[in-house]
Design a protein around this motif. Structure first.
Motif, PDB file in Angstrom:
ATOM      1  N   PHE A   6       0.901  -1.200  -0.093  1.00  0.00           N
ATOM      2  CA  PHE A   6       0.027   0.030  -0.177  1.00  0.00           C
ATOM      3  C   PHE A   6       0.719   1.268  -0.088  1.00  0.00           C
ATOM      4  N   ALA A   7       2.011   0.976   0.646  1.00  0.00           N
ATOM      5  CA  ALA A   7       2.896   2.386   0.931  1.00  0.00           C
ATOM      6  C   ALA A   7       4.106   2.333  -0.036  1.00  0.00           C
ATOM      7  N   ALA A   8       4.305   1.434  -0.926  1.00  0.00           N
ATOM      8  CA  ALA A   8       5.477   1.162  -1.771  1.00  0.00           C
ATOM      9  C   ALA A   8       5.202   2.396  -3.120  1.00  0.00           C
ATOM     10  N   SER A   9       6.293   2.598  -3.238  1.00  0.00           N
ATOM     11  CA  SER A   9       6.360   3.359  -4.613  1.00  0.00           C
ATOM     12  C   SER A   9       5.806   2.554  -5.844  1.00  0.00           C
ATOM     13  N   ALA A  10       5.483   3.530  -7.133  1.00  0.00           N
ATOM     14  CA  ALA A  10       5.136   2.691  -8.160  1.00  0.00           C
ATOM     15  C   ALA A  10       6.194   1.757  -8.608  1.00  0.00           C
ATOM     16  N   ALA A  11       7.572   2.375  -8.422  1.00  0.00           N
ATOM     17  CA  ALA A  11       8.743   1.607  -9.017  1.00  0.00           C
ATOM     18  C   ALA A  11       9.067   0.276  -8.270  1.00  0.00           C
ATOM     19  N   ASP A  12       8.456   0.157  -7.015  1.00  0.00           N
ATOM     20  CA  ASP A  12       8.596  -0.796  -5.886  1.00  0.00           C
ATOM     21  C   ASP A  12       7.684  -2.046  -6.231  1.00  0.00           C
ATOM     22  N   LEU A  13       6.500  -1.606  -7.041  1.00  0.00           N
ATOM     23  CA  LEU A  13       5.604  -2.385  -7.158  1.00  0.00           C
ATOM     24  C   LEU A  13       5.774  -3.348  -8.514  1.00  0.00           C
ATOM     25  N   THR A  14       6.345  -4.495  -8.142  1.00  0.00           N
ATOM     26  CA  THR A  14       6.513  -5.522  -9.267  1.00  0.00           C
ATOM     27  C   THR A  14       5.764  -6.692  -9.437  1.00  0.00           C
ATOM     28  N   GLY A 111       1.242  -8.836 -22.310  1.00  0.00           N
ATOM     29  CA  GLY A 111       0.406  -7.541 -22.472  1.00  0.00           C
ATOM     30  C   GLY A 111      -0.510  -7.325 -21.281  1.00  0.00           C
ATOM     31  N   ARG A 112      -0.603  -8.390 -20.316  1.00  0.00           N
ATOM     32  CA  ARG A 112      -1.464  -8.519 -19.174  1.00  0.00           C
ATOM     33  C   ARG A 112      -0.823  -7.807 -18.013  1.00  0.00           C
ATOM     34  N   SER A 113      -1.487  -7.187 -17.239  1.00  0.00           N
ATOM     35  CA  SER A 113      -1.135  -6.662 -15.793  1.00  0.00           C
ATOM     36  C   SER A 113      -2.053  -6.672 -14.890  1.00  0.00           C
ATOM     37  N   VAL A 114      -1.494  -6.579 -13.515  1.00  0.00           N
ATOM     38  CA  VAL A 114      -2.317  -6.528 -12.430  1.00  0.00           C
ATOM     39  C   VAL A 114      -2.666  -5.231 -12.130  1.00  0.00           C
ATOM     40  N   VAL A 115      -3.858  -4.603 -11.856  1.00  0.00           N
ATOM     41  CA  VAL A 115      -4.018  -2.960 -11.691  1.00  0.00           C
ATOM     42  C   VAL A 115      -4.277  -2.985 -10.154  1.00  0.00           C
ATOM     43  N   VAL A 116      -3.487  -2.285  -9.394  1.00  0.00           N
ATOM     44  CA  VAL A 116      -3.497  -1.773  -8.032  1.00  0.00           C
ATOM     45  C   VAL A 116      -4.218  -0.593  -7.864  1.00  0.00           C
ATOM     46  N   VAL A 117      -5.357  -0.695  -7.079  1.00  0.00           N
ATOM     47  CA  VAL A 117      -6.229   0.309  -6.818  1.00  0.00           C
ATOM     48  C   VAL A 117      -5.977   0.736  -5.666  1.00  0.00           C
ATOM     49  N   ARG A 118      -5.261   2.093  -4.916  1.00  0.00           N
ATOM     50  CA  ARG A 118      -5.132   2.375  -3.941  1.00  0.00           C
ATOM     51  C   ARG A 118      -6.208   3.404  -3.420  1.00  0.00           C
ATOM     52  N   VAL A 119      -6.705   3.057  -2.297  1.00  0.00           N
ATOM     53  CA  VAL A 119      -7.861   4.028  -1.682  1.00  0.00           C
ATOM     54  C   VAL A 119      -7.242   4.525  -0.355  1.00  0.00           C
ATOM     55  N   ASP A 120      -6.805   5.725  -0.570  1.00  0.00           N
ATOM     56  CA  ASP A 120      -6.224   6.544   0.679  1.00  0.00           C
ATOM     57  C   ASP A 120      -7.277   7.506   1.502  1.00  0.00           C
ATOM     58  N   GLN A 349       2.652  -1.433  10.337  1.00  0.00           N
ATOM     59  CA  GLN A 349       4.102  -1.797  10.600  1.00  0.00           C
ATOM     60  C   GLN A 349       4.701  -0.314  11.256  1.00  0.00           C
ATOM     61  N   PRO A 350       5.759  -0.471  12.008  1.00  0.00           N
ATOM     62  CA  PRO A 350       6.102   0.766  12.454  1.00  0.00           C
ATOM     63  C   PRO A 350       7.128   1.618  11.359  1.00  0.00           C
ATOM     64  N   ARG A 351       6.843   2.779  11.358  1.00  0.00           N
ATOM     65  CA  ARG A 351       7.511   3.775  10.291  1.00  0.00           C
ATOM     66  C   ARG A 351       8.766   4.630  10.783  1.00  0.00           C
ATOM     67  N   ALA A 389       8.093   0.368   1.582  1.00  0.00           N
ATOM     68  CA  ALA A 389       7.872  -0.667   0.651  1.00  0.00           C
ATOM     69  C   ALA A 389       8.294  -2.007   1.097  1.00  0.00           C
ATOM     70  N   LEU A 390       8.832  -2.058   2.437  1.00  0.00           N
ATOM     71  CA  LEU A 390       9.357  -3.477   2.736  1.00  0.00           C
ATOM     72  C   LEU A 390       8.527  -4.054   3.800  1.00  0.00           C
ATOM     73  N   ASN A 391       8.122  -5.358   3.756  1.00  0.00           N
ATOM     74  CA  ASN A 391       7.302  -6.078   4.298  1.00  0.00           C
ATOM     75  C   ASN A 391       8.074  -6.568   5.482  1.00  0.00           C
ATOM     76  N   LEU A 392       7.986  -6.276   6.845  1.00  0.00           N
ATOM     77  CA  LEU A 392       8.829  -6.600   7.748  1.00  0.00           C
ATOM     78  C   LEU A 392       8.630  -7.943   8.358  1.00  0.00           C
ATOM     79  N   ARG A 393       7.385  -8.674   7.801  1.00  0.00           N
ATOM     80  CA  ARG A 393       7.269 -10.104   8.301  1.00  0.00           C
ATOM     81  C   ARG A 393       8.447 -11.052   7.455  1.00  0.00           C
TER      82      ARG A 393
END
Length: 431
Positions: A6-14, A111-120, A349-351, A389-393
């Motif tokens: 949710f908090a990752a930058s677009a570049a970190d969304l792979t 040519g397919r993708s996953v579309v991430v929809v963020r609701v802030d 997660q702690p920030r 962007a890091l998952n601390l788990r």
């Protein structure tokens, strides 16, 4: 929000990270997460429901159920899907609004993708209505706000938000003796802010719930790394238990290492749970806080028994890793969620991390592998931000965060060699 995407930058969304998320057996739809195979009209309602509740993320192009032999991440045509969602938002929402769309392409030629929809919720207009009704989010499904909930949404200040994304914490202060001298070597502080459910906003803390949190902490990685930090300075340990300032809406759980020297507690940890007060005006979005302090006096202990001591960097690395591992431990987060009456998905997660020392950090650390930069200046600690962007788990991503913090600690202290020291430590097999 526990999901680091949710908090990752677009570049970190792979697509690799999205596939890893979808493959996790414990990752199910919740208050803040939903999977959709493709666009449907209900998707627009889910966006409004998340906007009126705690926010969240919808992944379009993923089957909502994991079934044996069935590919879960199937993808969609990104532009077509985004156009349909945006059109639905314009037609249905009052006032008109749309969330953030991030297409994450597959790593092939499909040519397919996953579309991430963020609701802030910090930018969404609340209440967000559909046909004069305000959808809200329940665990894994949508519902409709009753009159009381709708009035609360309508009374919110613009952009008030439900939970501050910064997760800011007050910096700790070193204790002082009667002569005004510090009584600790250093204090580490981290923690989280989180929303409070309906019952959590008015009921007193349950003794049973606080005891369950203490047990979860005692069974976590935390006591082990506190023991390591002590470096043999103690001969007795107490588990986390209530001690000091405890009230109907404040719980203070303390862990001690106890020595026979004049420095009775060379290592101490304090976990404080604070629910919002019920007196006076009721806040629009009540916030609870969990604060974790690690208080170290091992150098003072060494001085009291006439030995020399500095904190080894590997011990600090273990401490930080164990601290973060504890904050995201499922048993610990479950008890925190129970106390605050929220879904575990909302235990973020702690920030950030604070460190404050009674001397220059360069004098606090064991010098092996470290070298001072001439005229570089010095530091007595500071504030260290977490990479959202890091998952601390995930152990590898948690290690990356710990190493980032220690590199910053070394550079701010005017030291070189921290990177090589950490690489050597990571490459050394543990016994």
């Amino acid at each position: 929000m526990t999901n680091s995407l949710f908090a990752a930058s677009a570049a970190d969304l792979t697509i690799e990270r999205i596939r890893a998320l979808a493959a996790r057996p414990d990752q199910v739809e919740s208050l803040t997460l939903e999977f959709k195979r493709e666009y449907s009209k209900s998707l627009v309602t889910t966006i409004a429901a998340m906007a009126n509740t705690y926010g969240g993320m919808i992944l379009v192009g993923i089957n909502d159920k994991a079934e044996p032999g069935v590919e879960r991440v199937v993808g969609v045509d990104a532009q077509e899907t985004i156009d349909k969602i945006a059109s639905g938002c314009r037609e249905k929402f009052d006032p008109p609004w749309e969330p953030t769309f991030i297409p994450v392409p597959f790593d092939d030629d499909s040519g397919r993708s996953v579309v991430v929809v963020r609701v802030d919720v910090n930018v969404a207009p609340r209440p967000l209505l559909i046909d004069l009704k305000a959808p809200i989010r329940l665990t894994g499904q949508n519902s409709t706000a009753d009159r009381d909930r709708l009035l609360k949404l309508a009374r919110e200040e613009p952009a008030a938000g439900v939970l501050p994304m910064g997760q800011s914490l007050m910096s700790p202060r070193l204790g002082q003796d009667n002569e005004g001298q510090p009584t600790e070597d250093f204090i580490l502080r981290t923690g989280i802010n989180l929303p409070v459910g309906e019952a959590g906003a008015w009921r007193p803390l349950s003794e049973r719930a606080v005891a369950a949190l203490a047990q979860a902490l005692n069974e976590s990685a935390f006591p082990g790394v506190l023991h390591t930090l002590g470096g043999g300075s103690a001969n007795q340990y107490t588990g986390f238990r209530q001690r000091g300032h405890n009230r109907s809406r404040t719980a203070r759980l303390v862990w001690h290492a106890i020595s026979d020297s004049t420095v009775e507690r060379p290592v101490e940890a304090v976990v404080t749970v604070t629910l919002p007060e019920v007196y006076g005006p009721t806040p629009t979005a009540p916030i609870a806080s969990i604060t974790i302090d690690v208080i170290a006096r091992v150098w003072r202990y060494a001085q009291s028994v006439e030995t020399d001591y500095r904190y080894p960097v590997p011990n600090l690395a273990e401490l930080l890793d164990g601290l973060l591992k504890t904050v995201v431990d499922p048993k610990v987060t479950a008890e925190i969620a129970r106390i605050t009456d929220i879904d575990t998905a909302l235990v973020a997660q702690p920030r950030e991390l604070h460190l404050i020392a009674d001397r220059q950090v360069a004098d606090l650390l064991h010098p092996t592998g470290l070298q001072a930069i001439p005229d570089a200046g010095a530091s007595r600690g500071g504030t260290f931000r977490a990479n959202p962007a890091l998952n601390l788990r995930d152990a590898a991503e948690r290690q990356e965060q710990v190493d980032d913090w220690l590199r910053q600690l070394g550079l701010d202290a005017g030291l070189t060699g921290m990177e090589a020291l950490l690489e050597h430590y990571r490459a050394t097999p543990t016994a």
